[in-house]
Write a protein that holds these residues in place. Structure first.
Motif, mmCIF file in Angstrom:
data_model
loop_
_atom_site.group_PDB
_atom_site.id
_atom_site.type_symbol
_atom_site.label_atom_id
_atom_site.label_comp_id
_atom_site.label_asym_id
_atom_site.label_seq_id
_atom_site.Cartn_x
_atom_site.Cartn_y
_atom_site.Cartn_z
ATOM 1 N N ASP B 54 0.800 -1.232 0.211
ATOM 2 C CA ASP B 54 0.043 -0.050 -0.390
ATOM 3 C C ASP B 54 0.870 1.738 -0.159
ATOM 4 O O ASP B 54 0.942 2.206 -0.330
ATOM 5 C CB ASP B 54 -1.310 0.135 0.887
ATOM 6 N N VAL B 55 1.554 1.537 1.096
ATOM 7 C CA VAL B 55 3.020 2.236 0.885
ATOM 8 C C VAL B 55 4.332 1.928 0.523
ATOM 9 O O VAL B 55 5.163 2.781 0.528
ATOM 10 C CB VAL B 55 3.028 2.815 2.353
ATOM 11 N N GLU B 56 4.189 0.981 -0.403
ATOM 12 C CA GLU B 56 6.274 1.150 -0.780
ATOM 13 C C GLU B 56 6.836 1.068 -0.033
ATOM 14 O O GLU B 56 7.721 1.550 0.360
ATOM 15 C CB GLU B 56 6.278 1.604 -1.747
ATOM 16 N N GLU B 57 6.423 -0.147 1.306
ATOM 17 C CA GLU B 57 7.775 0.250 2.333
ATOM 18 C C GLU B 57 7.671 -1.009 3.477
ATOM 19 O O GLU B 57 6.524 -2.448 3.578
ATOM 20 C CB GLU B 57 8.142 1.584 2.796
ATOM 21 N N PRO B 58 8.943 -1.667 4.251
ATOM 22 C CA PRO B 58 8.060 -2.684 4.792
ATOM 23 C C PRO B 58 7.709 -2.525 6.083
ATOM 24 O O PRO B 58 8.005 -1.642 6.305
ATOM 25 C CB PRO B 58 9.729 -3.264 5.289
ATOM 26 N N TYR B 59 7.033 -3.691 6.584
ATOM 27 C CA TYR B 59 6.489 -3.324 7.487
ATOM 28 C C TYR B 59 7.466 -3.279 8.983
ATOM 29 O O TYR B 59 7.435 -2.707 9.767
ATOM 30 C CB TYR B 59 5.253 -4.928 7.870
ATOM 31 N N CYS B 60 8.409 -3.661 8.871
ATOM 32 C CA CYS B 60 8.962 -3.614 9.645
ATOM 33 C C CYS B 60 9.641 -2.453 10.369
ATOM 34 O O CYS B 60 9.882 -1.990 9.909
ATOM 35 C CB CYS B 60 10.731 -4.628 9.819
ATOM 36 N N THR B 61 9.265 -1.602 11.665
ATOM 37 C CA THR B 61 9.733 -0.484 11.903
ATOM 38 C C THR B 61 11.072 -1.389 13.224
ATOM 39 O O THR B 61 11.416 0.303 13.627
ATOM 40 C CB THR B 61 8.619 0.145 13.331
ATOM 41 N N GLY B 62 11.480 -1.858 12.762
ATOM 42 C CA GLY B 62 12.803 -2.045 13.613
ATOM 43 C C GLY B 62 12.555 -2.327 14.946
ATOM 44 O O GLY B 62 13.797 -1.098 16.094
ATOM 45 N N CYS B 63 11.222 -2.551 15.585
ATOM 46 C CA CYS B 63 11.772 -2.570 17.233
ATOM 47 C C CYS B 63 12.329 -3.455 17.498
ATOM 48 O O CYS B 63 12.156 -3.309 18.943
ATOM 49 C CB CYS B 63 9.859 -2.832 17.619
ATOM 50 N N MET B 64 12.951 -4.415 17.484
ATOM 51 C CA MET B 64 14.209 -5.204 18.357
ATOM 52 C C MET B 64 13.438 -6.256 18.484
ATOM 53 O O MET B 64 13.815 -7.358 19.069
ATOM 54 C CB MET B 64 15.043 -4.341 18.743
ATOM 55 N N VAL B 65 12.482 -6.368 18.948
ATOM 56 C CA VAL B 65 12.067 -7.511 19.626
ATOM 57 C C VAL B 65 11.761 -9.177 19.511
ATOM 58 O O VAL B 65 12.848 -9.685 20.297
ATOM 59 C CB VAL B 65 10.051 -7.388 19.864
ATOM 60 N N CYS B 66 12.517 -9.004 18.148
ATOM 61 C CA CYS B 66 12.439 -10.526 17.750
ATOM 62 C C CYS B 66 14.365 -10.172 17.679
ATOM 63 O O CYS B 66 14.316 -11.631 17.973
ATOM 64 C CB CYS B 66 12.143 -10.312 15.907
ATOM 65 N N VAL B 67 14.699 -9.710 18.230
ATOM 66 C CA VAL B 67 16.291 -9.499 18.235
ATOM 67 C C VAL B 67 16.018 -10.072 19.970
ATOM 68 O O VAL B 67 17.061 -10.647 19.560
ATOM 69 C CB VAL B 67 17.036 -8.361 17.783
ATOM 70 N N ARG B 68 15.793 -9.631 20.861
ATOM 71 C CA ARG B 68 15.883 -9.873 22.032
ATOM 72 C C ARG B 68 15.209 -11.761 22.221
ATOM 73 O O ARG B 68 15.389 -12.138 23.397
ATOM 74 C CB ARG B 68 14.883 -8.903 22.982
ATOM 75 N N GLU B 69 14.187 -11.784 21.498
ATOM 76 C CA GLU B 69 13.645 -13.314 21.928
ATOM 77 C C GLU B 69 14.452 -14.147 21.709
ATOM 78 O O GLU B 69 13.721 -15.464 21.446
ATOM 79 C CB GLU B 69 11.636 -13.214 21.779
ATOM 80 N N CYS B 70 14.925 -14.260 20.421
ATOM 81 C CA CYS B 70 15.660 -14.885 19.722
ATOM 82 C C CYS B 70 16.960 -15.804 20.236
ATOM 83 O O CYS B 70 17.012 -15.546 21.138
ATOM 84 C CB CYS B 70 16.508 -14.497 17.781
ATOM 85 N N PRO B 71 16.195 -17.159 20.528
ATOM 86 C CA PRO B 71 17.176 -18.454 21.413
ATOM 87 C C PRO B 71 18.743 -18.162 20.758
ATOM 88 O O PRO B 71 19.558 -18.436 21.741
ATOM 89 C CB PRO B 71 16.313 -19.359 21.251
ATOM 90 N N THR B 72 18.790 -17.521 19.464
ATOM 91 C CA THR B 72 20.409 -18.376 19.231
ATOM 92 C C THR B 72 21.060 -16.937 18.421
ATOM 93 O O THR B 72 21.981 -16.856 18.357
ATOM 94 C CB THR B 72 20.480 -19.132 17.989
ATOM 95 N N GLN B 73 20.483 -15.494 18.799
ATOM 96 C CA GLN B 73 20.723 -14.031 19.127
ATOM 97 C C GLN B 73 21.777 -14.451 17.456
ATOM 98 O O GLN B 73 22.801 -13.825 17.302
ATOM 99 C CB GLN B 73 22.011 -13.947 20.024
ATOM 100 N N CYS B 74 20.646 -14.605 16.375
ATOM 101 C CA CYS B 74 20.953 -14.512 14.905
ATOM 102 C C CYS B 74 20.806 -13.752 14.527
ATOM 103 O O CYS B 74 21.229 -12.965 12.469
ATOM 104 C CB CYS B 74 20.531 -15.642 13.843
ATOM 105 N N MET B 75 19.946 -12.718 15.192
ATOM 106 C CA MET B 75 19.282 -11.728 14.085
ATOM 107 C C MET B 75 20.461 -10.054 14.807
ATOM 108 O O MET B 75 20.504 -10.319 15.579
ATOM 109 C CB MET B 75 17.803 -11.083 14.265
#
Lengths: 374, 179
Positions: B54-75
């Motif tokens: 719709d607005v031609e941009e990624p959904y991701c806002t870089g809030c870092m929640v996946c980075v913190r929750e990742c069990p292997t710290q791969c992001m």
């Protein structure tokens, strides 16, 4: 294979030390067995473990509770869902979370299908251990059908991370009911087919009947659990004697052997697959509608305390001991893996057997090295 | 009886073999694209970032929640101010600047998808990523978005919370209130 010579302590004869493993195709992982033989007879064996040690229990102490489920997937990598369930039950017991009915039913259905898949893998590789290559193809074919169902439900064939603390990850797809019934129909024929292919084969009987005998008393002393214990005639199944989840609602039998030899340990598993099919049939016809997960916080902080739960994994009594200090990470996680305890009895089973049977006896207790070494 | 049992056991096994010989083979031949097993819709391949058409941009806002929750710290991820928001073209104030996933470390557990509040990360159907170097699977933002777009187009993916996570700017009255 390395061969050393040493003078035996108990006789003048020279015992040969034969080193089986760690890279031996029939050890089902990386496992080293040092065997002293007098001619063809085994005098003494010494198992060496630790080649697959990853420190899972220690890693658990630095992960949050819902991240640890992924580590339990990798303990028993053939019965993943059963391992996941054991840990989730432990945390739920500590936090006193009530799991919704539907989630319990989904868990039981998937865990029992997982048990069938695991025993099918055992069936295949056990035929291979005995020198029959054909059963492997049949065992893997049936297992593949179960894996296909798992992929459509959990999104992964092996490392599911589907059973979560408080319930399951997401609801089953719409065609789940139909798929499970079709799978059960297929598996009933499949188990019968597997049974008639190998169980009464004369060469297989000659290799396994009366080999690696352990009686019920000794098996209990060694801490043997699961099919290996029931093959010795002891009626002990955590699903019946100490029911967890909703296993007390189902009507199923415990297959028990009489001699405690390799063939009994093999056949108990074949019969167990039939009982598992019965459980899944009852569960799928009674599955209620409703929630699939209890309300749990994203970061779980159980109250300080300790808890121990036992579950019946495909290999036996899988226990999880969990100590919490009230933070978001556990203070200590201790796993009581069935394979590890069963492996202790190997020395007893192998006493005074022929060296050619070592592989068969080792295969019959169905060890998973990921669980032994942790 | 004892004389017959070996023969019976052997014959039973042989019958199974004969029956199987007459079956149609079901072999899936892996490298050939048209002969592979089909993936189920829920298949969890490597994680990828989704694209808001719709607005031609990624959904991701870089809030870092996946980075913190990742069990292997791969992001790892970094956010920046969204230039489109200043021109009133998008509702997102912050947008992802760089995102890196070491797919060689990823264990495909799907926790990042569960914790994401913006429907920005999904487990794609990508699974063939063999490389010759150990670090060659450290993929950046563009490649992750390519994987995500391929996944979106294949499944007709739509966000789970379209109202909340759409990037289409709100009507002017509300945006004045919020600013």
């Amino acid at each position: 294979m390395q061969v050393h010579q040493q003078v035996s302590e108990h006789s003048d004869a020279i015992d040969l030390m034969v080193n089986m493993g760690p890279q031996h195709p029939s050890t089902h992982g990386v496992f080293r067995l040092v065997i002293w033989v007098d001619g063809e007879r085994i005098v003494k064996v010494e198992p060496h473990i630790g080649y697959l040690h990853r420190g899972s229990e220690k890693i658990c102490e630095s992960e949050q509770y819902n991240q640890i489920v992924t580590l339990f997937d990798r303990l028993d990598y053939v019965g993943n869902l059963n391992s996941e369930l054991a840990f989730c039950l432990a945390v739920e017991k500590l936090t006193e979370t009530a799991v919704p009915e539907r989630a319990e039913y989904i868990r039981v259905i998937l865990c029992e299908l997982n048990r069938i898949a695991s025993h099918m893998l055992f069936y295949g590789v056990y035929g291979l251990d005995a020198g029959a290559t054909t059963p492997m193809l049949y065992g893997f074919r049936e297992r593949e059908r179960v894996q296909e169902l798992f992929e459509s439900v959990t999104g992964a064939r092996m490392m599911h991370n589907y059973i979560r603390i408080g319930g399951v990850k997401e609801d089953v797809p719409d065609d789940f009911h139909k798929n499970v019934l079709a799978l059960l129909d297929h598996l009933k024929g499949g188990v019968d087919e597997c049974d008639s292919l190998l169980s009464q084969n004369e060469m297989f009987l000659a290799r396994t009947k009366g080999v690696g005998i352990i009686n019920g008393e000794d098996a209990l002393d060694y801490g043997v659990t699961g099919p290996a214990l029931r093959a010795s005639g002891v009626i002990e199944d955590v699903r019946v004697t100490d029911p967890y989840s909703i296993y007390d609602r189902f009507d199923f039998g415990i297959p028990v052997g009489s001699n405690g030899d390799c063939w009994d340990r093999y056949y108990v598993r074949v019969e167990e697959m039939r009982e598992s099919i019965k459980i899944v049939e009852q569960a799928i016809s009674n599955i209620p509608k409703g929630e699939i997960s209890a309300k749990v916080r994203r970061i779980i902080r159980p109250p300080a305390g300790e808890v121990f739960v036992r579950t019946e994994s495909p290999r036996g009594d899988l226990g999880v001991f969990l100590v919490s200090d009230g933070s978001d990470k556990p203070y200590r996680v201790k796993v009581r893996p069935p394979s590890f305890a069963n492996l202790q009895a190997l020395e007893h089973m192998l006493e005074d057997t022929y060296i050619a049977d070592a592989v068969l006896v080792l295969g019959s207790i169905d060890i998973i090295m990921g669980e032994v070494d942790r | 009886m004892k004389i017959h049992s070996p023969v019976v056991g052997f014959m039973n096994g042989l019958m199974v073999t004969i029956r199987s010989t007459l079956r149609r083979p079901v072999t899936a031949e892996y490298p050939a694209v048209e002969k592979r097993l089909a993936l189920s819709n829920r298949y969890m391949g490597f994680p990828a970032l989704t694209w808001d058409y719709d607005v031609e941009e990624p959904y991701c806002t870089g809030c870092m929640v996946c980075v913190r929750e990742c069990p292997t710290q791969c992001m790892s991820a970094q956010m920046k101010d969204n230039p489109k928001h200043e021109k009133d073209l998008s509702r997102r104030r912050k947008i992802i600047e760089s995102f890196e996933i070491n797919l060689g470390r990823c264990i495909l557990c799907g926790i990042c998808v569960d914790v994401c509040n913006f429907d920005a990360i999904e487990m794609s159907h990508e699974y063939e990523l063999s490389k010759y170097q150990r670090n060659a699977n450290r993929v950046g933002l563009n490649q992750l978005l390519d994987m995500g777009v391929a996944y979106q187009n294949k499944l007709g993916w739509t966000p789970k919370q379209p109202q909340k996570n759409s990037g289409v700017p709100l009507p002017p009255k509300q945006s004045e209130d919020s600013s």
